[in-house]
Design a protein around this motif. Sequence first.
Motif, short mmCIF file in Angstrom:
data_model
loop_
_atom_site.label_atom_id
_atom_site.label_comp_id
_atom_site.label_asym_id
_atom_site.label_seq_id
_atom_site.Cartn_x
_atom_site.Cartn_y
_atom_site.Cartn_z
N GLU A 1 -4.50 13.33 5.21
CA GLU A 1 -5.25 12.47 4.28
C GLU A 1 -5.90 13.27 3.15
N LEU A 2 -6.18 14.52 3.42
CA LEU A 2 -6.83 15.38 2.44
C LEU A 2 -5.96 15.58 1.20
N PHE A 3 -4.66 15.44 1.38
CA PHE A 3 -3.73 15.65 0.27
C PHE A 3 -3.23 14.32 -0.31
N GLN A 4 -3.79 13.24 0.21
CA GLN A 4 -3.39 11.91 -0.27
C GLN A 4 -4.41 11.29 -1.23
N VAL A 5 -5.65 11.77 -1.16
CA VAL A 5 -6.69 11.22 -2.04
C VAL A 5 -6.64 11.91 -3.40
N SER A 6 -7.28 11.30 -4.37
CA SER A 6 -7.36 11.89 -5.70
C SER A 6 -8.11 13.21 -5.65
#
Length: 272
Positions: free
Chosen positions: A184-189
């Motif tokens: 998820e850390l690489f999916q958010v802006s």
Amino acid sequence: MGTVPIIYVVSDSVGETAELVTKAAISQFNGSDLTIKRFPYVEDKFNIDEVLSLAKMDQGMIAFTLVKPEIRSYMAEAAARENIYAIDIIGPLMDRIQSICGETPLYEPGLVRKLDDDYFKKVEAIEFAVQYDDGRDPRGILKADIVLVGVSRTSKTPLSQYLAHKRLKVANVPLVPEVDPPEELFQVSPSKCFGLKISPEKLNNIRRERLISLGLSDNASYANLERIKSEISYFDQIVTRIGCPVVDVTNKAVEETANVIFDLYRRNISAK
């Protein structure tokens, strides 16, 4: 009890304050079945004339919270002319506070409700920070306004709480070389994420003091300088991959770092 008049609750906002005070008074009369009729958003003389006409017809009384002086005065004077009992719930108290403080009121209806909304948003943000502290549930990363990323002892938790008092939902994620960060850390802006960087020497001191406070040896690998350098190198790799801003917390107090992050966050929001 004899015939009881209808009580018209009149307000220039939603009328919750006036109704609550009226109900509190009624509660002292053994659950009397008094009728309350609420008239919210009364903002001009025409609205007041309508309420007065109904109250006169029903032989009712009026309880009002009107903050604008001209509307308050009109209600009091017009009710007196029509021989209708009208009680000003908030006006005398406002006048007294003004005389004590020497300040002019804002005369803005609905401020209590705005304050209540603000309070509940703050509570919600604080609860969010607790729920998604220390990466315990990566789903919070996608829900957060701000995501803090850093190695252990970079003030992620106190920063999350401080920013929560500014009504921001904050999740924080610890970075450890032996554990892959959540996807998820690489999916958010990247504009929502903030890396917390610290000098190895400063972190070494903080961790040694932490171990001592826990009654442990400060020779543990947790406070080993080479280990710390390895963690910071890993941190650099991850924040580069994310592409997020990095804030140096080495010599900053928590509130100072929080203000830097808050300002960057606002700039990012306004730039969209």
